[in-house]
Design a protein around this motif. Structure first.
Motif, PDB file in Angstrom:
ATOM      1  N   MET A   1     -35.340  22.009 -41.972  1.00  0.00           N
ATOM      2  CA  MET A   1     -36.283  21.662 -43.258  1.00  0.00           C
ATOM      3  C   MET A   1     -36.575  23.092 -43.643  1.00  0.00           C
ATOM      4  O   MET A   1     -36.974  23.153 -44.910  1.00  0.00           O
ATOM      5  CB  MET A   1     -37.628  20.882 -42.387  1.00  0.00           C
ATOM      6  N   LEU A   2     -36.856  23.934 -42.680  1.00  0.00           N
ATOM      7  CA  LEU A   2     -37.104  25.460 -43.406  1.00  0.00           C
ATOM      8  C   LEU A   2     -36.043  25.897 -44.106  1.00  0.00           C
ATOM      9  O   LEU A   2     -36.448  26.573 -44.870  1.00  0.00           O
ATOM     10  CB  LEU A   2     -37.239  26.530 -41.956  1.00  0.00           C
TER      11      LEU A   2
ATOM     12  N   VAL B   1     -34.253  24.195 -46.222  1.00  0.00           N
ATOM     13  CA  VAL B   1     -34.434  23.574 -47.637  1.00  0.00           C
ATOM     14  C   VAL B   1     -35.610  24.256 -48.119  1.00  0.00           C
ATOM     15  O   VAL B   1     -35.791  24.598 -49.499  1.00  0.00           O
ATOM     16  CB  VAL B   1     -34.683  22.138 -47.269  1.00  0.00           C
ATOM     17  N   ALA B   2     -36.687  24.542 -47.343  1.00  0.00           N
ATOM     18  CA  ALA B   2     -37.997  25.066 -47.935  1.00  0.00           C
ATOM     19  C   ALA B   2     -37.521  26.491 -48.451  1.00  0.00           C
ATOM     20  O   ALA B   2     -38.171  26.702 -49.625  1.00  0.00           O
ATOM     21  CB  ALA B   2     -38.953  25.288 -46.822  1.00  0.00           C
TER      22      ALA B   2
ATOM     23  N   ARG C   1     -34.949  27.429 -49.536  1.00  0.00           N
ATOM     24  CA  ARG C   1     -33.996  27.162 -51.031  1.00  0.00           C
ATOM     25  C   ARG C   1     -34.873  26.905 -52.228  1.00  0.00           C
ATOM     26  O   ARG C   1     -34.612  27.458 -53.077  1.00  0.00           O
ATOM     27  CB  ARG C   1     -33.196  26.047 -50.675  1.00  0.00           C
TER      28      ARG C   1
END
Lengths: 538, 415, 248
Positions: B236-237, B239-240, B242
């Motif tokens: 998730m990080l 993607v965060a 990104r």
């Protein structure tokens, strides 16, 4: 210059020929005929010296032929010819006049044998002969030969030549040749000291190796003096070397500048990475090729104008391709820089393959007009005209772009869009229009860069690929959105590259430059001349 | 919406199915190749085993790129470098296995070193006669390079196209370096003429089948691992980072660490792919470092759909299958096709095959669901397209490409 | 001036970009537990001041201390965030491809290194904390929706929620009500007042109505320096402030 030289030769021929030629001809021919009877190298050498003793410049022809191994005699009548062989036949020439005398089977002839020591003798003899030549160009060449390969036997001839010489530049060369000859002769030490002092003034590489050779075989004060002269020359050569490297660097830098400046514009103004930029350069180079082909076949007289004609055409062709690319692909991808990068890479593949299909995968021949071929020397600095013109051209293009950017309405609009696209658009600037024409301009500049590069590089479908990474490095290094950054970036990368090359080799030098740039970006992620402030990361 | 949950569930199921299919292929293809006679219609010919085996290593490379590009927003144009480094590590092991069977019969030095008049083995070739050592280097060489490079690049916040260009320069520099004879990696010709791997003849059908199975299993395993990574909090990080790097920074995370980790893991995967590639094609040369190769990997990933894990695998198989087919019938037009593919995918299929399929299904499901709720509320029939009889699709997604699937953050012309 | 007892202490801070002085000898002190509103026209240096406090921009001169003892100019963004300064951007910035709940999970206080994140399992305490925050920011009903699908105002709230999850000592809130409806604005004012009971808060805002609703001490910035400080009534009666806002 050429006219003058022809005149000299004609006058010389008239003087030396008319008076004594008829009388001496028979004597010379008789001497040449003795080659057929020569039993060993010693005898041949004697004949060579006898020929030289005639003092007739024309004996150079048979002597050169002998040195090249082309002097033969017919087995049947022992008549001597210059007879270069091709396959099984030999083409015959008169040894004195050089007139063609038909062909004959090679088997009918025997070569006059020659070895290296004989060749050396011939070379010395010829230069001695040519010292007396009425043509200063020939005398200069003779002086150079004697300078590089001194022979004590030439000393008297040199003294005579110096006394008789009227052309200053030739005289200087003759004196240098005399000095170098003195060093190999058994002249008194005082004369040798003078010779060393004279040579020490010269400071080129040949003098250096000459003195190094002398220092190795001499002793005492002479050796010390030679060593001092060597050191002086070494120092001055090192300086010249730096100068030469800077010149090479400037030359490479101007090439990089040409290749990168169009990229800097599209990247700076539009934030678009155009991977097909190299192909725009290639298109420009191929335009030059097509223009030259048409000129060669239809208007050969215009060849010197080919580049002048190719420049606007290359600009238009590459600019049109760029415009089509922007309208057809890139405008749909604004705000997605990574996708633009991929799509333009696809375009570059297509353009490369298209050129390969049309023109074939091999290198195309693009010629240098006469004003771009050759070179000249300043001190120890060797400059070629094509490189010099490219430097001038690159700077001219840079100046023109700077003018467009700073002084025209279009430039103002481009700068406005660079600074703040949304604001510019709400001020009534038609940003799509600015984008399209900026892209066309950048591509057109790449096209004219291609014209210049066609003069120094192979024109092949891969031409652009060789420049694309280097151009990006220049733009990244110099900083985006600043033409001066591109200029400084191009020249500093060019010069650093050329300074690293002697120490690290061409490939390793290039790798080092890449590594340096990667490290440099650590310190200044946005290049040398970066835009600063809040707007950058907003 | 609720579909989001279903959607992730769906992609998870897809990963499992793909991994199972790969495992089945790993067993079936070697069996069909070895056990059946060539006359059987189900026999898999040797060239097919080699070809598909090669594609599987490409798929692993594309999967590695997807981890950094699709999830972390790092468009690496230099992943071919890590692939080639892994390949060279394997190639060095295979060279040492030749022993005295080379042309010059030198028991220690590979042929090219004898040819270059080298007297002893360079220090960096020590240990490569042992497989375990080579295996460590296959992981370590690309991993260490990626770690050092990433540490430098990400710490100084080089992002976006700048980073892409720098990665391209990296592989270009390595290309130049490996072309040099005195680097000690065989120069122009690279490493080839391999004989044995782990004591088995590399040319033998059994070895080829084994390498094929290893490639398929490695791919399946890598798929499961990357899937686990992307579903973790760390995923998730990524993607965060990104989508909103500075936001991540201001809540206390260090985006550079997150990126370096992803980049290193990805490079290791690429290296393993390269190591599996080399014994199957029988050669590794500096050409593998060419920037064009790395950028081709990007198009495989883009075609399949970045950020979908399974997509890049499908993309790599499809594009390379297409390439083999195309170069068979119209060799000179392949570059036209490849170039066109780059343009078409970015213009018309920015989410790739899997991504487009997913968003089409999601929007259909949303539309159906909304129609149902509406129907329940109004007790009226759902809107139906009179032509097809399907519920009308209601446009819900914003017009701009959803940030979940497009590459970096908002437009930044200055970059 | 003593630093003890202050949560934020800026003294003589200056920074310039290419010759333009964005912040000019700025001094500002915030006591523990205080809420302060900062107003000022465009270009007054409000956002740059936030950049300096959160470590994004380094000042050319001056002292910046947090909690009386920590020199903020020596730390970077992530460090400063971990020390307990949370920041909400002017433009709402949330992780749009994550759900509302996942946004909060990422912001939740806890270790910030890779491996714990890789093997993270959500604990019961964490889940409860998230429920709490969701209730505070009134987004319980949308916990499983993608943040991209939230309205503008809801994104602002989510961002404030992320700050709360971070459990900071000091919150910097940049224009929290820009683009909100009147009802949302009132709601936000109530939310911030609620937060201010347990945290120190700096609010940058243009909306005077909103600032009045907060009812706290106001600092007016102009050209990178403090122009006036005091209650809103005091500040808005200041001639210089009127001049800056209305022009001559």
């Amino acid at each position: 210059m050429t006219v003058l030289r022809v005149l000299f030769v004609l006058v010389g021929l008239a003087l030396s020929g008319a008076a004594s030629a008829q009388v001496d001809d028979e004597a010379i021919r008789a001497t040449i005929a003795r080659f057929a009877d020569s039993k060993n190298f010693r005898e041949t050498e004697e004949i060579v010296r006898d020929l030289a003793a005639t003092g007739d410049v024309r004996v150079e022809r048979p002597l050169s032929a002998l040195s090249d191994g082309n002097l033969s005699f017919r087995k049947s009548d022992r008549q001597v010819f210059i007879a270069p062989e091709r396959g099984q036949t030999a083409t015959l020439f008169d040894p004195l006049t050089g007139e063609a005398a038909g062909e004959a089977p090679k088997g009918d002839f025997t070569k006059v044998k020659v070895n290296n020591s004989l060749r050396r003798t011939i070379r010395d003899v010829i230069s001695g002969l040519t010292l007396a030549s009425p043509d200063p160009v020939v005398r200069l060449a003779a002086a150079r030969t004697m300078f590089i390969a001194p022979d004590a036997a030439n000393l008297e001839a040199l003294d005579a030549a110096i006394a008789a010489e009227t052309v200053t530049s030739v005289k200087i060369s003759l004196e240098a040749a005399r000095a170098s000859t003195i060093l190999v002769s058994d002249a008194p030490d005082a004369a040798k000291f003078d010779a060393i002092a004279l040579l020490g003034q010269r400071g080129d590489r040949e003098t250096l190796s000459l003195l190094t050779g002398f220092a190795a075989r001499s002793q005492g004060d002479l050796q010390a003096a030679a060593q001092r002269a060597i050191d002086t020359i070494g120092k001055s050569l090192a300086l010249w070397d730096i100068g030469q490297n800077i010149w090479y660097g400037i030359s490479l830098g101007s090439v990089l500048l040409l290749a990168a400046i169009g990229l800097a514009i599209t990247f700076g103004v539009m934030g678009v990475i155009n991977m097909a930029h190299g192909e725009m350069v290639m298109i420009g180079a191929y335009t030059t090729f097509v223009v030259q082909s048409v000129i060669r076949s239809s208007f050969p007289g215009l060849f010197d104008w080919s580049l002048t004609i190719a420049l606007p055409l290359a600009f238009l062709v590459a600019g049109a391709v760029g415009l089509a690319l922007e309208r057809g692909v890139i405008r749909f991808l604004y705000g997605r820089p990574l996708e633009t990068l991929l799509a333009t890479w696809g375009v570059s593949l297509i353009l490369q393959q298209a050129v390969r299909t049309i023109f074939g995968p091999t290198n195309q021949e693009v010629g240098n007009p006469s004003w771009m071929s050759g070179g000249f020397q300043i001190g120890q600095l060797a400059l070629t005209w094509n490189r010099l013109w490219i430097v001038v051209f690159a700077l001219a293009v840079f100046g023109l772009l700077l003018y467009i950017f700073k002084r025209t309405a279009w430039g103002l609009q481009m700068r406005a869009v660079t600074a703040n696209r949304r604001m510019a658009s709400s001020m009534g600037i038609r940003t799509p229009w600015v984008d399209a024409f900026t892209f066309a301009l950048g591509s057109g500049i790449a096209g004219i860069a291609g014209v210049a590069l066609s003069q120094i590089d192979n024109v092949s479908p891969n031409l652009g690929q060789g420049y694309i990474i280097d151009s990006f490095m220049v733009v990244v290094f110099g900083g985006v959105g600043n033409l001066w950054g591109t200029l400084v970036g191009a020249f500093s990368l060019g010069i650093v590259n050329k300074f690293l090359e002697p120490y690290a080799g061409a490939v390793l030098g290039k790798i080092l430059v890449l590594v340096l740039i990667i490290l440099f970006i650590q310190k200044r992620p946005r290049g040398l001349f970066a835009l600063k402030g809040r707007s950058v990361e907003a | 919406m609720i579909t989001q949950r279903l959607f992730t569930g769906g992609s998870n199921r897809r990963v499992l199915v793909t991994a199972l299919v790969l495992a089945a292929v790993a067993v079936l293809v070697p069996v069909l190749h070895l056990a059946l006679p060539p006359s059987s219609p189900f026999h898999v010919p040797a060239y097919m085993v080699a070809l598909v085996g090669k594609y599987l290593t490409y798929a692993l490379l594309a999967l590695a790129l997807d981890l950094v590009w699709g999830y972390c927003g790092i468009l690496s144009l230099g992943h071919g470098a890590f692939f080639a480094l892994g390949g060279y590590a394997m190639g060095m092991y295979l060279m040492r296995q030749i022993g005295d069977r080379g042309v010059y019969g030198n028991p220690i030095l590979p042929d090219f070193m004898v040819f270059l008049n080298w007297k002893e083995l360079p220090w960096f070739w020590y240990g490569f006669d042992q497989f375990w050592f080579a295996a460590i280097m296959i992981v370590l060489a690309p991993g260490a390079l990626a770690f050092v490079f990433g540490w430098f690049a990400f710490r100084s916040r080089v992002t976006g196209v700048y980073l892409s260009i720098i990665t391209q320069a990296l592989t270009y520099a390595l290309l130049l370096a490996f072309f040099r004879n005195d680097m000690g990696f065989g120069g122009n010709n690279g490493l080839t003429d391999f004989k044995d791997i782990l004591g088995f003849n590399v040319q033998a059908p059994e070895t080829r089948a084994g390498l094929f199975a290893a490639s398929a299993l490695a791919l399946a395993l890598a798929l499961l691992i990357t899937s686990a990574i992307t579903r973790s909090k760390y995923g998730m990080l990524m993607v965060a980072v990104r989508d909103a790097e500075s936001r991540t920074r201001f809540i206390g995370w260090r985006p550079e660490n997150i990126k370096v980790f992803a980049f290193t893991i990805s490079a290791v995967m690429a290296g393993i792919a390269g190591a599996l590639y080399v014994p199957q094609v029988g050669i590794i040369n500096p050409g593998e470092f060419a920037p064009a190769n790395s950028i081709e990997v990007v198009v495989w990933t883009a075609v399949g759909g970045r950020g979908t894990l399974v997509g890049p695998i499908i993309g790599a198989l499809l594009v390379n299958g297409g390439k083999s087919w195309f170069t068979g019938i119209l060799p000179e037009y392949w570059l036209f096709a490849l170039g066109g593919l780059f343009i078409a995918v970015t213009l018309f299929l920015p989410k790739g095959i899997i991504g487009t399929w997913d968003s089409w299904r999601a929007s259909r499901r949303d539309a159906a669901e909304r129609a149902r709720t509406k129907a329940e509320e109004d007790a009226a029939p759902p809107p139906v397209d009179p032509a097809t009889g399907r519920p009308v699709r209601v446009e819900e997604t914003p017009r701009a490409p959803s940030p979940g699937l497009s590459g970096g953050p908002a437009p930044q012309p200055a970059e | 001036m003593s630093k003890s007892g202050t949560i934020l202490y800026l003294d003589g801070v200056s920074v310039s970009f290419d010759g333009f002085r964005a912040i000019n000898n700025l001094s500002l002190v915030l006591d523990r537990g205080e809420m302060r509103a900062i107003i000022g026209p465009n270009g007054a240096g409000k956002t740059t001041m936030m950049d300096i406090i959160t470590g994004k921009t380094r000042p050319d001169a001056g002292e910046v201390y947090f909690d009386g003892t920590i020199d903020l100019t020596k730390h970077d963004e992530a460090d400063i965030a971990m020390m307990g300064i949370g920041r909400k951007f002017q433009k709402p910035t949330v992780f749009e491809s994550h759900t509302v709940e996942d946004n909060l999970v990422l912001a939740l206080a806890g270790p910030r290194s890779i491996f714990p994140a890789l093997f993270h399992r959500r604990s019961k305490a964490e889940s409860e904390h998230i429920d709490e925050i969701l209730a505070t920011i009134r987004l319980e009903a949308r916990r499983n929706d993608l943040a991209a699908n939230l309205s503008h105002g809801q994104k602002q709230w989510l961002e404030i929620g992320m700050l709360l999850a971070q459990d900071p000592k000091l919150l910097l809130v940049d224009e929290p009500v820009a683009g909100m409806t009147d009802a949302e604005t009132e709601e936000t004012a109530r939310l911030l007042k609620d937060i201010a009971k347990t945290h120190s808060v700096v609010v940058v805002e243009h909306d005077m109505h909103f600032v009045r609703e907060l009812g706290v001490k106001v600092t007016c910035l102009h050209e990178g320096a403090v122009l006036s400080e005091g209650t809103l009534d005091h500040v808005s009666a200041d001639d210089r402030v009127i001049e800056v806002y209305l022009g001559r």
